[in-house]
Motif scaffolding. Structure first.
Motif, PDB file in Angstrom:
ATOM      1  N   GLN A 156       0.832  -1.189   0.000  1.00  0.00           N
ATOM      2  CA  GLN A 156       0.000   0.000   0.000  1.00  0.00           C
ATOM      3  C   GLN A 156       0.872   1.245   0.000  1.00  0.00           C
ATOM      4  O   GLN A 156       1.842   1.323   0.753  1.00  0.00           O
ATOM      5  N   VAL A 157       0.515   2.198  -0.846  1.00  0.00           N
ATOM      6  CA  VAL A 157       1.224   3.461  -0.956  1.00  0.00           C
ATOM      7  C   VAL A 157       0.227   4.594  -0.776  1.00  0.00           C
ATOM      8  O   VAL A 157      -0.864   4.569  -1.354  1.00  0.00           O
ATOM      9  N   SER A 189       4.504   0.881   1.188  1.00  0.00           N
ATOM     10  CA  SER A 189       5.458  -0.001   0.530  1.00  0.00           C
ATOM     11  C   SER A 189       6.125   0.735  -0.623  1.00  0.00           C
ATOM     12  O   SER A 189       5.506   0.978  -1.661  1.00  0.00           O
ATOM     13  N   ILE A 190       7.377   1.114  -0.436  1.00  0.00           N
ATOM     14  CA  ILE A 190       8.131   1.850  -1.455  1.00  0.00           C
ATOM     15  C   ILE A 190       9.524   1.251  -1.547  1.00  0.00           C
ATOM     16  O   ILE A 190      10.298   1.317  -0.591  1.00  0.00           O
ATOM     17  N   PHE A 191       9.840   0.699  -2.702  1.00  0.00           N
ATOM     18  CA  PHE A 191      11.177   0.172  -2.935  1.00  0.00           C
ATOM     19  C   PHE A 191      12.070   1.215  -3.592  1.00  0.00           C
ATOM     20  O   PHE A 191      13.214   1.406  -3.181  1.00  0.00           O
ATOM     21  N   ALA A 216       6.812  -0.257  -5.831  1.00  0.00           N
ATOM     22  CA  ALA A 216       6.451  -0.600  -4.464  1.00  0.00           C
ATOM     23  C   ALA A 216       7.284  -1.776  -3.957  1.00  0.00           C
ATOM     24  O   ALA A 216       7.613  -1.837  -2.770  1.00  0.00           O
ATOM     25  N   ARG A 217       7.626  -2.685  -4.851  1.00  0.00           N
ATOM     26  CA  ARG A 217       8.397  -3.873  -4.500  1.00  0.00           C
ATOM     27  C   ARG A 217       9.514  -4.079  -5.513  1.00  0.00           C
ATOM     28  O   ARG A 217       9.369  -3.742  -6.688  1.00  0.00           O
ATOM     29  N   TYR A 265       7.046   0.517 -13.126  1.00  0.00           N
ATOM     30  CA  TYR A 265       6.713   1.571 -12.185  1.00  0.00           C
ATOM     31  C   TYR A 265       5.226   1.886 -12.257  1.00  0.00           C
ATOM     32  O   TYR A 265       4.630   1.893 -13.331  1.00  0.00           O
ATOM     33  N   ASP A 266       4.643   2.151 -11.097  1.00  0.00           N
ATOM     34  CA  ASP A 266       3.243   2.511 -11.001  1.00  0.00           C
ATOM     35  C   ASP A 266       3.101   3.984 -10.646  1.00  0.00           C
ATOM     36  O   ASP A 266       4.010   4.587 -10.075  1.00  0.00           O
TER      37      ASP A 266
END
Length: 122
Positions: free
Chosen positions: A1-2, A27-29, A101-102, A108-109
């Motif tokens: 979740q972001v 969640s941010i990678f 996010a992962r 990329y989103d």
């Protein structure tokens, strides 16, 4: 979740200043870019400014010399310093982030905040 949460909007007089903040959490990678867009009633949403992960910035012609985008990578936060505001700057300002996010994500989103109202009026 972001989640992206904007703050700093409000009512100011022409010539005044505001500083917008946007904090990304969850969640941010890896963040590729973060930016600010705005949308006035009856108008299309338009890019105001963006900043990439290496610090490269882009600004709309209408705000060059007045607005400055910056970031705090450690806090996943982007700022928009707005000086010499004009009535035509009145709009809802939206924070945008392009991120993974992962680590295993294939692409990329795009994520958006809820927006913050900026009104420039005497």
């Amino acid at each position: 979740q972001v989640q992206l949460v904007e703050s700093g909007g409000g009512l100011v007089q022409p010539g005044g200043s505001l500083r917008l903040s946007c904090a990304a959490s969850g969640s941010i990678f890896r963040i590729s870019a973060m930016g600010w867009y705005r949308q006035a009633p009856g108008k299309r949403r338009e890019l105001v400014a963006l900043i990439t992960s290496d610090g490269t910035t882009t600004n709309a012609d209408s705000v060059k010399g007045r607005f400055t985008i910056s970031r705090d990578g450690a806090k996943n936060t982007v700022y928009l310093q707005m000086n010499n505001l004009k009535p035509e700057d009145t709009a809802v300002y939206y924070c945008n982030a392009v991120l993974l996010a992962r680590e295993e994500d294939r692409a990329y989103d795009n994520y958006w905040g809820q927006g913050t109202q900026v009104t420039v009026s005497s």
